[in-house]
Design a protein around this motif. Structure first.
Motif, PDB file in Angstrom:
ATOM      1  N   GLY A   2       8.484  92.513  55.141  1.00  0.00           N
ATOM      2  CA  GLY A   2       8.537  93.953  55.345  1.00  0.00           C
ATOM      3  C   GLY A   2       9.961  94.459  55.473  1.00  0.00           C
ATOM      4  N   ALA A   3      10.804  93.704  56.202  1.00  0.00           N
ATOM      5  CA  ALA A   3      12.207  94.113  56.343  1.00  0.00           C
ATOM      6  C   ALA A   3      12.910  94.073  54.998  1.00  0.00           C
ATOM      7  CB  ALA A   3      12.912  93.196  57.343  1.00  0.00           C
ATOM      8  N   PHE A   4      12.596  93.077  54.188  1.00  0.00           N
ATOM      9  CA  PHE A   4      13.206  93.001  52.855  1.00  0.00           C
ATOM     10  C   PHE A   4      12.824  94.212  52.017  1.00  0.00           C
ATOM     11  CE2 PHE A   4      12.503  92.013  48.375  1.00  0.00           C
ATOM     12  CZ  PHE A   4      13.789  91.673  47.981  1.00  0.00           C
ATOM     13  N   LEU A   5      11.524  94.561  52.016  1.00  0.00           N
ATOM     14  CA  LEU A   5      11.074  95.677  51.186  1.00  0.00           C
ATOM     15  C   LEU A   5      11.686  96.995  51.646  1.00  0.00           C
ATOM     16  CD1 LEU A   5       7.293  94.792  50.716  1.00  0.00           C
ATOM     17  CD2 LEU A   5       9.135  94.589  49.042  1.00  0.00           C
ATOM     18  N   GLY A   6      11.804  97.185  52.968  1.00  0.00           N
ATOM     19  CA  GLY A   6      12.396  98.423  53.467  1.00  0.00           C
ATOM     20  C   GLY A   6      13.839  98.580  53.040  1.00  0.00           C
ATOM     21  N   LEU A   7      14.643  97.532  53.242  1.00  0.00           N
ATOM     22  CA  LEU A   7      16.042  97.591  52.838  1.00  0.00           C
ATOM     23  C   LEU A   7      16.176  97.689  51.321  1.00  0.00           C
ATOM     24  CD1 LEU A   7      17.488  94.897  55.276  1.00  0.00           C
ATOM     25  CD2 LEU A   7      17.918  97.359  55.351  1.00  0.00           C
ATOM     26  N   TYR A   8      15.281  97.012  50.604  1.00  0.00           N
ATOM     27  CA  TYR A   8      15.338  97.001  49.142  1.00  0.00           C
ATOM     28  C   TYR A   8      15.100  98.399  48.588  1.00  0.00           C
ATOM     29  CZ  TYR A   8      14.269  95.597  44.333  1.00  0.00           C
ATOM     30  OH  TYR A   8      14.253  95.474  42.975  1.00  0.00           O
ATOM     31  N   VAL A   9      14.134  99.119  49.129  1.00  0.00           N
ATOM     32  CA  VAL A   9      13.823 100.465  48.628  1.00  0.00           C
ATOM     33  C   VAL A   9      14.993 101.411  48.890  1.00  0.00           C
ATOM     34  CG1 VAL A   9      12.332 102.467  48.968  1.00  0.00           C
ATOM     35  CG2 VAL A   9      11.326 100.189  48.811  1.00  0.00           C
ATOM     36  N   VAL A  10      15.580 101.350  50.092  1.00  0.00           N
ATOM     37  CA  VAL A  10      16.715 102.225  50.402  1.00  0.00           C
ATOM     38  C   VAL A  10      17.901 101.892  49.490  1.00  0.00           C
ATOM     39  CG1 VAL A  10      18.329 102.968  52.186  1.00  0.00           C
ATOM     40  CG2 VAL A  10      15.950 102.507  52.781  1.00  0.00           C
ATOM     41  N   ALA A  11      18.145 100.604  49.259  1.00  0.00           N
ATOM     42  CA  ALA A  11      19.235 100.199  48.354  1.00  0.00           C
ATOM     43  C   ALA A  11      18.968 100.695  46.944  1.00  0.00           C
ATOM     44  CB  ALA A  11      19.376  98.681  48.361  1.00  0.00           C
ATOM     45  N   LEU A  12      17.704 100.639  46.536  1.00  0.00           N
ATOM     46  CA  LEU A  12      17.337 101.103  45.196  1.00  0.00           C
ATOM     47  C   LEU A  12      17.646 102.590  45.037  1.00  0.00           C
ATOM     48  CD1 LEU A  12      15.963  99.892  42.651  1.00  0.00           C
ATOM     49  CD2 LEU A  12      13.806 100.798  43.522  1.00  0.00           C
ATOM     50  N   VAL A  13      17.383 103.378  46.088  1.00  0.00           N
ATOM     51  CA  VAL A  13      17.664 104.810  46.048  1.00  0.00           C
ATOM     52  C   VAL A  13      19.168 105.046  45.950  1.00  0.00           C
ATOM     53  CG1 VAL A  13      17.543 106.958  47.349  1.00  0.00           C
ATOM     54  CG2 VAL A  13      15.553 105.455  47.249  1.00  0.00           C
ATOM     55  N   CYS A  14      19.958 104.339  46.773  1.00  0.00           N
ATOM     56  CA  CYS A  14      21.417 104.519  46.756  1.00  0.00           C
ATOM     57  C   CYS A  14      22.008 104.184  45.393  1.00  0.00           C
ATOM     58  CB  CYS A  14      22.060 103.650  47.836  1.00  0.00           C
ATOM     59  SG  CYS A  14      21.729 104.183  49.526  1.00  0.00           S
ATOM     60  N   ILE A  15      21.598 103.047  44.832  1.00  0.00           N
ATOM     61  CA  ILE A  15      22.129 102.637  43.536  1.00  0.00           C
ATOM     62  C   ILE A  15      21.646 103.571  42.438  1.00  0.00           C
ATOM     63  CG2 ILE A  15      22.083 100.802  41.798  1.00  0.00           C
ATOM     64  CD1 ILE A  15      22.077  98.788  44.074  1.00  0.00           C
ATOM     65  N   GLY A  16      20.393 104.015  42.528  1.00  0.00           N
ATOM     66  CA  GLY A  16      19.876 104.936  41.524  1.00  0.00           C
ATOM     67  C   GLY A  16      20.602 106.266  41.517  1.00  0.00           C
ATOM     68  N   VAL A  17      20.874 106.813  42.708  1.00  0.00           N
ATOM     69  CA  VAL A  17      21.618 108.071  42.789  1.00  0.00           C
ATOM     70  C   VAL A  17      23.042 107.877  42.268  1.00  0.00           C
ATOM     71  CG1 VAL A  17      22.536 109.822  44.352  1.00  0.00           C
ATOM     72  CG2 VAL A  17      20.207 108.963  44.670  1.00  0.00           C
ATOM     73  N   GLY A  18      23.673 106.746  42.630  1.00  0.00           N
ATOM     74  CA  GLY A  18      25.015 106.460  42.133  1.00  0.00           C
ATOM     75  C   GLY A  18      25.054 106.375  40.613  1.00  0.00           C
ATOM     76  N   CYS A  19      24.005 105.811  40.029  1.00  0.00           N
ATOM     77  CA  CYS A  19      23.960 105.686  38.568  1.00  0.00           C
ATOM     78  C   CYS A  19      23.880 107.045  37.884  1.00  0.00           C
ATOM     79  CB  CYS A  19      22.761 104.831  38.154  1.00  0.00           C
ATOM     80  SG  CYS A  19      22.970 103.061  38.475  1.00  0.00           S
ATOM     81  N   THR A  20      23.272 108.035  38.549  1.00  0.00           N
ATOM     82  CA  THR A  20      23.180 109.353  37.929  1.00  0.00           C
ATOM     83  C   THR A  20      24.552 110.001  37.780  1.00  0.00           C
ATOM     84  OG1 THR A  20      22.847 110.491  40.066  1.00  0.00           O
ATOM     85  CG2 THR A  20      20.885 109.700  38.908  1.00  0.00           C
ATOM     86  N   PHE A  21      25.552 109.527  38.511  1.00  0.00           N
ATOM     87  CA  PHE A  21      26.895 110.089  38.414  1.00  0.00           C
ATOM     88  C   PHE A  21      27.732 109.413  37.322  1.00  0.00           C
ATOM     89  CE2 PHE A  21      25.829 111.288  42.800  1.00  0.00           C
ATOM     90  CZ  PHE A  21      26.172 112.633  42.774  1.00  0.00           C
TER      91      PHE A  21
END
Length: 278
Positions: free
Chosen positions: A143-162
């Motif tokens: 569960g801890a892995f999935l929580g951190l993974y989803v937040v990291a996915l959002v950060c990297i995804g937003v960064g990619c839009t730039f």
């Protein structure tokens, strides 16, 4: 083909940087170095953990595959490698033109501008940090892995839009113009079939309206997003060439600043006219 007076071409042509270019502010350079050190520290920490920690099982392999997919997709699937290859380029695109003895024509060597790094770099730093910590937490809790993974996915995804808009064309190119035609990479077009050379913008669409904060205007978040869009927008121009009878043009060079794109398109048209004897 329409007739026009042949302009005189100087021996060499290059787009010159404008007077607004200069050093980055000190706080930005410090932030970049701190972010790089932060990434390096955490990468080394996780590497030491993996080497000295418990044996890698099926669960760890699955987690490593998920982390690797997040990092690999932007680099290979969406041409993020072009952003990395031009990371140290100036923020102003440039090109040079020289005589090409091999073809008897002209050779244009184009260097794109680097992608705007802010705020993508802090987002990537946080995303990678969370991914590495997700691997650590994953040894104890899925569960801890999935929580951190989803937040990291959002950060990297937003960064990619730039940084990813226009990344496919953000690479150094060489364009040859001679009696044999226009050649660049996969493009090989005869002079007779060239319909036009133009400048396009395939990156972010920027609203030209002035930003008006407040109750009847736009939010602070929207203002920040538009500002960063303009930073990237200024480096996302493309020079295109269209063949007679085709509706869609081909991209000759991308990742250009506006002045460089227009200067390159003008010089390419002059070289094509000269090679065609117009």
């Amino acid at each position: 083909m329409r007739q026009r007076s042949l302009p005189t071409m100087p021996p060499n042509t290059a787009a010159q940087p404008d007077s607004q270019t200069g050093q980055r502010p000190a706080w930005v350079r410090i932030l970049l170095w701190v972010g790089a050190a932060f990434l390096l520290f955490n990468t080394v920490g996780v590497a030491l953990f993996v080497v000295s920690g418990p044996s890698i099982g099926i669960g760890m392999l699955v987690r490593l595959a998920l982390v690797g997919a997040v990092l690999a997709l932007p680099l290979w699937k969406w041409h993020g490698l072009n952003v990395l290859h031009t990371w140290r380029n100036p923020k102003i695109a440039s090109f040079t033109r020289r005589d090409d003895p091999a073809t008897g024509g002209f050779l244009f060597e184009v260097e794109p501008a680097r992608a705007a790094r802010m705020p993508a770099l802090p987002l990537f730093a946080v995303g990678v940090f969370l991914l590495l910590n997700a691997l650590l937490a994953g040894t104890r809790s899925t569960g801890a892995f999935l929580g951190l993974y989803v937040v990291a996915l959002v950060c990297i995804g937003v960064g990619c839009t730039f940084v990813l808009p226009g990344a496919r064309a953000r690479k150094p190119v060489k364009v040859s113009v001679s009696a044999q035609g226009v050649q660049s990479g996969d493009i090989n077009m005869s002079l007779e079939s060239v319909a036009d050379v133009g400048v396009s913008h395939g990156g972010l669409v920027v609203d030209p309206d002035p930003l008006m904060p407040g109750r009847n205007g736009v939010s602070t978040a929207a203002m920040a997003g538009r500002h960063m869009g303009r930073r990237q927008e200024k480096r996302g121009y493309e020079v295109t060439i269209r063949a007679d009878g085709d509706s869609q043009p081909d991209i000759l060079a991308g990742g250009l600043t506006e002045d460089c794109a227009h200067a390159l398109a003008t010089d390419l048209q002059k070289a094509i006219d000269r090679a065609a004897g117009v």
